[in-house]
Design a protein around this motif. Structure first.
Motif, short mmCIF file in Angstrom:
data_model
loop_
_atom_site.label_atom_id
_atom_site.label_comp_id
_atom_site.label_asym_id
_atom_site.label_seq_id
_atom_site.Cartn_x
_atom_site.Cartn_y
_atom_site.Cartn_z
N ARG A 203 0.66 -1.26 0.21
CA ARG A 203 0.11 -0.10 -0.10
C ARG A 203 1.21 1.60 0.18
O ARG A 203 0.68 2.59 -0.27
CB ARG A 203 -0.80 -0.40 1.12
N GLU A 204 2.49 1.59 1.01
CA GLU A 204 2.72 1.82 0.84
C GLU A 204 3.62 3.13 -0.33
O GLU A 204 3.34 3.83 -0.61
CB GLU A 204 3.72 2.33 2.24
N ALA B 280 2.31 1.57 -3.69
CA ALA B 280 1.28 1.32 -4.15
C ALA B 280 1.05 3.34 -4.16
O ALA B 280 1.59 4.33 -4.74
CB ALA B 280 -0.02 1.39 -4.55
N LYS B 281 0.93 4.17 -3.12
CA LYS B 281 1.30 5.65 -2.45
C LYS B 281 1.55 6.60 -2.92
O LYS B 281 1.63 7.16 -3.72
CB LYS B 281 0.61 5.91 -1.54
N ARG C 294 4.40 5.82 -5.41
CA ARG C 294 4.71 5.72 -6.58
C ARG C 294 4.18 6.31 -7.22
O ARG C 294 3.86 7.13 -8.70
CB ARG C 294 4.38 3.86 -7.67
N LEU C 295 2.12 6.21 -7.14
CA LEU C 295 1.42 6.84 -7.53
C LEU C 295 1.68 8.47 -7.47
O LEU C 295 0.62 9.00 -9.00
CB LEU C 295 -0.08 6.79 -6.39
N GLN C 296 1.70 8.66 -6.40
CA GLN C 296 2.02 10.66 -5.85
C GLN C 296 3.57 10.65 -6.95
O GLN C 296 2.90 12.32 -7.80
CB GLN C 296 2.33 10.90 -4.47
N VAL D 45 4.51 9.34 -10.57
CA VAL D 45 3.88 9.54 -11.41
C VAL D 45 2.99 10.28 -11.99
O VAL D 45 2.46 11.29 -12.70
CB VAL D 45 3.27 8.57 -12.30
N LEU D 46 1.88 10.75 -10.89
CA LEU D 46 1.49 12.24 -10.93
C LEU D 46 1.55 13.71 -10.85
O LEU D 46 0.40 14.56 -12.23
CB LEU D 46 0.17 12.17 -9.91
N ASP E 89 2.12 13.72 -15.07
CA ASP E 89 1.03 13.71 -15.83
C ASP E 89 0.50 14.71 -15.34
O ASP E 89 0.10 15.46 -16.93
CB ASP E 89 -0.41 12.85 -15.05
N ARG E 90 0.38 15.38 -14.43
CA ARG E 90 -0.68 16.88 -13.98
C ARG E 90 -0.17 18.58 -14.56
O ARG E 90 -0.42 19.16 -15.16
CB ARG E 90 -0.53 17.22 -12.40
N GLN F 96 1.14 18.90 -3.37
CA GLN F 96 0.42 18.80 -3.36
C GLN F 96 -0.84 19.51 -2.89
O GLN F 96 -1.09 19.17 -1.24
CB GLN F 96 -0.52 17.64 -4.18
N GLY G 210 -5.40 20.02 -2.85
CA GLY G 210 -5.67 19.72 -3.12
C GLY G 210 -5.88 19.83 -4.82
O GLY G 210 -4.78 18.47 -4.62
N ARG G 211 -6.10 20.18 -5.93
CA ARG G 211 -5.83 19.34 -7.29
C ARG G 211 -4.67 20.49 -8.19
O ARG G 211 -4.44 19.95 -8.42
CB ARG G 211 -6.92 19.68 -7.91
N GLY H 83 -2.37 -4.15 4.97
CA GLY H 83 -1.27 -3.13 4.17
C GLY H 83 -0.93 -3.04 2.67
O GLY H 83 -0.29 -2.49 2.22
N LEU I 213 -4.35 0.16 -1.07
CA LEU I 213 -4.71 1.77 -0.77
C LEU I 213 -6.01 1.55 0.23
O LEU I 213 -7.14 1.12 0.03
CB LEU I 213 -4.90 2.30 -1.95
N ALA J 162 -7.75 13.48 -4.46
CA ALA J 162 -8.78 15.28 -3.72
C ALA J 162 -10.15 15.90 -4.58
O ALA J 162 -9.79 16.65 -5.08
CB ALA J 162 -7.31 16.65 -4.54
#
Ligand SMILES: Nc1ncnc2c1ncn2[C@@H]1O[C@H](COP(=O)(O)OP(=O)(O)OP(=O)(O)O)[C@@H](O)[C@H]1O
Ligand SMILES: [Mg+2]
Lengths: 84, 264
Positions: A15-16, A18-19, A21-23, A25-26, A29-30, A66, A68-69, B183, B186, B196
């Motif tokens: 889970r950690e 995943a979070k 890696r997502l943050q 890559v985003l 992306d953004r 980050q 908000g968005r 764990g 997510l 968000a």
């Protein structure tokens, strides 16, 4: 995820990872901001500022957060005090 | 008061858009509202099957926009809930058979007659998605707590913001408590922090969703099951009620779901 492992002092959970890696890559992306671009920015900011003021190069911290968005680029630039 | 058009979309396929559309539509109708659900997934129609209405279809949305029938004639009455209707997709055409403008016109024609118009979007970011959001007053983005689904949800939210479509609400589907506890998934907080946007509901992973879909009787028809209640809670939030997320099931469940991050 070496960064997470060092931060946590243990093997991160999936889970950690995943979070994290997502943050990561985003952000790209953004905003199109990659780690390479961030390094270039740091160098160029140092070069421009050094022409006018005395900055502490080792203390410079350029980070992306980050809110908000909204993605924010935060530069923390310590200045050297003038010698008497 | 004219009805509200709510598009259900996701980016990544297979995360539960059709399931959410059928169940939230049924729940809204059970609460006494008049509802139409529109299948905007032209060429891959499924909403009729999920609702158990596949053998009642006479006309579809392409027949409507091409003038082969009137809008009223294409609406299929649900067999379980009064005041619930389906506007089916065509199965033998593709997404280009309807334009965004035509979809917006269909939504406009339905608004005076129904309280809620729910549009089930196809996966992806191409014309099918553009069609689905063309008439939207609000958007529900569905995601599961997996990296690719959340990644694609972020892209969709970005596109919706650029198109000035909103407000945007999030449904988090297929949460598995045992994996969260280990764990290995997510948490609700993680996904909300990353995307968000405002949360409108949490649906657990539940094999009864597959069983009820097999039968064509959406799980929301049974509001006594935890998952059925989760869909009813979303319906009540859609109509403006304040329903705390904790009313879903025992408090411990959600505290663990939300609290995992803070404690680690
Ligand atoms: N909470 C859940 N628990 C268990 N199974 C689920 C859940 N939600 C959805 N499913 C199952 O997942 C599958 C995909 O769901 P669904 O068809 O609603 O997704 P979709 O987003 O509409 O897919 P597509 O992008 O292909 O249109 C279905 O078999 C459905 O029964
Ligand atoms: Mg679908």
């Amino acid at each position: 995820m070496d960064f997470l492992r060092r931060l946590l002092g243990r093997e991160p959970s999936s889970r950690e990872v995943a979070k994290e890696r997502l943050q990561f890559v985003l952000i790209y992306d953004r905003t199109g901001l990659s780690p390479g671009v961030l390094d270039t920015l740091r160098e160029e900011i140092v070069a421009v500022l050094s022409r006018h003021i005395d900055i502490d190069r080792d203390g410079i911290d350029l980070s992306v957060t980050q809110e908000g968005r909204q993605t924010k680029l935060i530069a923390n630039i310590p200045l050297r005090s003038r010698r008497p | 008061m004219p009805g509200t058009v709510i598009t259900v979309t996701s980016g990544k396929g297979g995360v539960g858009k059709t399931t959410v559309t059928a169940n939230v539509g049924a729940a809204l109708a059970m609460l006494g509202h008049s509802v139409v659900v529109i299948d905007a997934d032209i060429g891959l129609r499924n909403l009729d099957l999920v609702m158990g209405l596949e053998n009642r279809i006479v006309y579809d949305i392409v027949d409507v926009v091409e003038g082969r029938c009137r809008l009223r004639q294409a609406l299929v009455r649900d067999k379980h809930v009064a005041e619930l209707h389906l506007l089916p997709a065509a199965q033998t055409r593709d997404k280009t058979a309807v334009s965004p403008r035509q979809m917006a016109e269909v939504c406009d024609a339905l608004r005076p007659h129904f309280d809620y118009i729910l549009v089930d979007s196809p996966a992806g970011i191409e014309q099918g998605f553009q069609n689905a959001i063309a008439g939207a007053d609000r958007v529900i983005v569905v995601t599961t707590p997996e990296v690719s689904a959340v990644h694609d949800a972020d892209r969709i939210i970005g596109l919706l913001e650029a198109a000035e479509r909103g407000p945007i609400h999030l449904v988090l589907n297929r949460i598995k408590l045992d994996m969260v506890r280990r764990g290995d998934m997510l948490t609700v907080d993680d996904v909300l922090h990353i995307l968000a946007v405002e949360l409108i509901g949490i649906i657990p992973e539940d094999e009864q969703i597959i069983v009820t879909t097999n039968r064509g009787t959406p799980i929301a028809l049974n509001p006594n099951s935890a998952t059925g209640r989760a869909f009813h809670d979303i319906a009540r939030r859609v109509r403006g009620e304040h329903v705390p997320m904790t009313s879903l099931r025992d408090r411990g469940f959600l505290e663990r779901l939300f609290g995992f991050m803070r404690s680690s």
